[in-house]
Write a protein that holds these residues in place. Structure first.
Motif, mmCIF file in Angstrom:
data_model
loop_
_atom_site.group_PDB
_atom_site.id
_atom_site.type_symbol
_atom_site.label_atom_id
_atom_site.label_comp_id
_atom_site.label_asym_id
_atom_site.label_seq_id
_atom_site.Cartn_x
_atom_site.Cartn_y
_atom_site.Cartn_z
ATOM 1 N N UNK A 5 0.829 -1.398 -0.001
ATOM 2 C CA UNK A 5 -0.038 -0.007 -0.016
ATOM 3 C C UNK A 5 0.981 1.255 0.084
ATOM 4 N N UNK A 6 -0.021 2.274 0.088
ATOM 5 C CA UNK A 6 0.951 3.522 0.293
ATOM 6 C C UNK A 6 1.809 3.711 1.344
ATOM 7 N N UNK A 7 1.187 3.092 2.575
ATOM 8 C CA UNK A 7 1.943 3.453 3.732
ATOM 9 C C UNK A 7 3.120 2.165 3.706
ATOM 10 N N UNK A 8 3.101 1.147 3.156
ATOM 11 C CA UNK A 8 4.264 0.366 2.799
ATOM 12 C C UNK A 8 5.503 1.103 2.147
ATOM 13 N N UNK A 9 5.097 1.589 1.067
ATOM 14 C CA UNK A 9 6.213 2.405 0.391
ATOM 15 C C UNK A 9 6.867 3.648 1.371
ATOM 16 N N UNK A 10 5.841 4.340 1.867
ATOM 17 C CA UNK A 10 6.280 5.290 2.669
ATOM 18 C C UNK A 10 7.257 4.830 3.644
ATOM 19 N N UNK A 11 6.970 3.872 4.442
ATOM 20 C CA UNK A 11 7.822 3.133 5.471
ATOM 21 C C UNK A 11 9.198 2.568 4.839
ATOM 22 N N UNK A 12 9.158 2.157 3.780
ATOM 23 C CA UNK A 12 10.488 1.446 3.043
ATOM 24 C C UNK A 12 11.006 2.887 2.667
ATOM 25 N N UNK A 13 10.755 3.914 2.147
ATOM 26 C CA UNK A 13 11.335 5.000 1.918
ATOM 27 C C UNK A 13 11.866 5.626 3.099
ATOM 28 N N UNK A 14 11.618 5.743 4.086
ATOM 29 C CA UNK A 14 11.602 6.110 5.471
ATOM 30 C C UNK A 14 12.953 5.518 5.822
ATOM 31 N N UNK A 15 12.641 3.970 5.926
ATOM 32 C CA UNK A 15 13.665 3.172 6.322
ATOM 33 C C UNK A 15 15.428 3.402 5.330
ATOM 34 N N UNK A 16 14.860 3.490 4.075
ATOM 35 C CA UNK A 16 16.072 3.797 3.117
ATOM 36 C C UNK A 16 16.903 5.079 3.424
ATOM 37 N N UNK A 17 15.788 6.033 3.927
ATOM 38 C CA UNK A 17 16.649 7.541 4.085
ATOM 39 C C UNK A 17 17.387 7.542 5.694
ATOM 40 N N UNK A 18 16.947 6.639 6.501
ATOM 41 C CA UNK A 18 17.506 6.512 7.872
ATOM 42 C C UNK A 18 18.913 5.720 7.441
ATOM 43 N N UNK A 19 18.828 4.626 6.761
ATOM 44 C CA UNK A 19 19.941 3.908 6.087
ATOM 45 C C UNK A 19 21.199 4.656 6.047
ATOM 46 N N UNK A 20 20.621 5.434 4.638
ATOM 47 C CA UNK A 20 21.765 6.511 3.953
ATOM 48 C C UNK A 20 21.903 7.415 4.868
ATOM 49 N N UNK A 21 21.435 8.043 5.971
ATOM 50 C CA UNK A 21 21.937 8.929 6.929
ATOM 51 C C UNK A 21 23.073 8.327 7.829
ATOM 52 N N UNK A 22 22.628 7.102 8.368
ATOM 53 C CA UNK A 22 23.318 6.319 9.147
ATOM 54 C C UNK A 22 24.823 6.047 8.588
ATOM 55 N N UNK A 52 11.647 -5.609 7.926
ATOM 56 C CA UNK A 52 10.815 -6.868 8.279
ATOM 57 C C UNK A 52 9.819 -6.536 9.195
ATOM 58 N N UNK A 53 10.018 -6.183 10.462
ATOM 59 C CA UNK A 53 8.873 -5.843 11.334
ATOM 60 C C UNK A 53 7.775 -4.775 10.812
ATOM 61 N N UNK A 54 8.407 -3.662 10.320
ATOM 62 C CA UNK A 54 7.363 -2.619 9.833
ATOM 63 C C UNK A 54 6.602 -3.181 8.708
ATOM 64 N N UNK A 55 6.950 -3.892 7.771
ATOM 65 C CA UNK A 55 5.877 -4.499 6.857
ATOM 66 C C UNK A 55 5.222 -5.478 7.390
ATOM 67 N N UNK A 62 -3.557 -3.219 8.139
ATOM 68 C CA UNK A 62 -4.105 -2.767 7.084
ATOM 69 C C UNK A 62 -4.739 -3.825 6.081
ATOM 70 N N UNK A 63 -4.513 -5.205 6.300
ATOM 71 C CA UNK A 63 -5.172 -6.142 5.490
ATOM 72 C C UNK A 63 -5.859 -7.000 6.307
ATOM 73 N N UNK A 64 -7.097 -6.774 6.676
ATOM 74 C CA UNK A 64 -7.903 -7.132 7.607
ATOM 75 C C UNK A 64 -9.235 -7.865 7.007
ATOM 76 N N UNK A 65 -9.500 -9.062 7.231
ATOM 77 C CA UNK A 65 -10.687 -9.695 6.718
ATOM 78 C C UNK A 65 -11.506 -10.457 7.914
ATOM 79 N N UNK A 66 -12.542 -10.865 7.555
ATOM 80 C CA UNK A 66 -13.530 -11.451 8.481
ATOM 81 C C UNK A 66 -14.332 -12.413 7.881
#
Length: 179
Positions: A5-22, A52-55, A62-66
């Motif tokens: 989802x859009x949230x997954x891509x946002x988290x992955x980009x944020x992790x990539x930015x933190x990785x690059x900064x460190x 892994x834990x964020x995804x 976000x993926x909820x079924x009943x």
């Protein structure tokens, strides 16, 4: 296949930015006397675990079924049962796959009144060197009951499963996993 989802891509980009900064700060503060291998590998390892834990967490929330209108029927002629019902996507995102895990165990509720010993003390060595014949064997099977389930979509499903003939009173539990 799991859908990002859009949230997954946002988290992955944020992790990539933190990785690059460190990584940039590690290289900038390098004094030249020690190797950069250990800090870079540690950074990769920590960010991979965090991703892994964020995804996994995002998939869980976000993926909820009943499951709805569930019916269980026993077929005594071939010692099996069927579970049928409907699955509905109640989340706001598309679900790639829903898996129904069915677990059968033998219900041991009648053994207390049969004159047997309810509590029998054991030592730690008894568990290591002896086989417990009274323990029941559980049977677990997974079924894919839906793929590519869109937002608010509902689908029918039916699964069939045999239970061991040694089970006098099979107890059935099921759990739903979607990703």
């Amino acid at each position: 296949m799991t859908y990002f989802t859009l949230l997954h891509w946002f988290i992955l980009i944020l992790i990539l930015l933190i990785f690059s900064l460190i990584l940039m700060l590690t290289i900038r503060n390098h004094d030249g006397k020690s190797s950069l291998f250990a800090p870079i590998i540690a950074n990769i390892f920590i960010m991979a675990i965090f991703a892994f834990f964020a995804i996994y967490g995002l998939d869980k929330y976000t993926k909820v079924a009943r499951l709805e209108n569930i019916t269980q029927k026993k077929v005594l002629i071939n010692e099996s049962f069927s579970i049928s019902g409907q699955i509905r996507n109640i989340g706001n995102f598309q679900i790639g796959k829903c898996i129904l895990e069915v677990k059968i165990s033998n219900e041991l509720g009648d053994s207390a009144g049969s004159g047997s010993i309810v509590f029998e003390p054991k030592s730690a060595f008894d568990n290591l060197f002896s086989k417990d014949s009274s323990s029941s064997v559980d049977t677990t099977k997974e079924f894919v009951i839906a793929e590519n389930l869109h937002k608010n979509e509902m689908r029918n499903f039916t699964v069939f499963m045999r239970y061991p003939p040694s089970f006098s009173k099979p107890y059935i539990r099921y759990e739903l996993f979607c990703h």
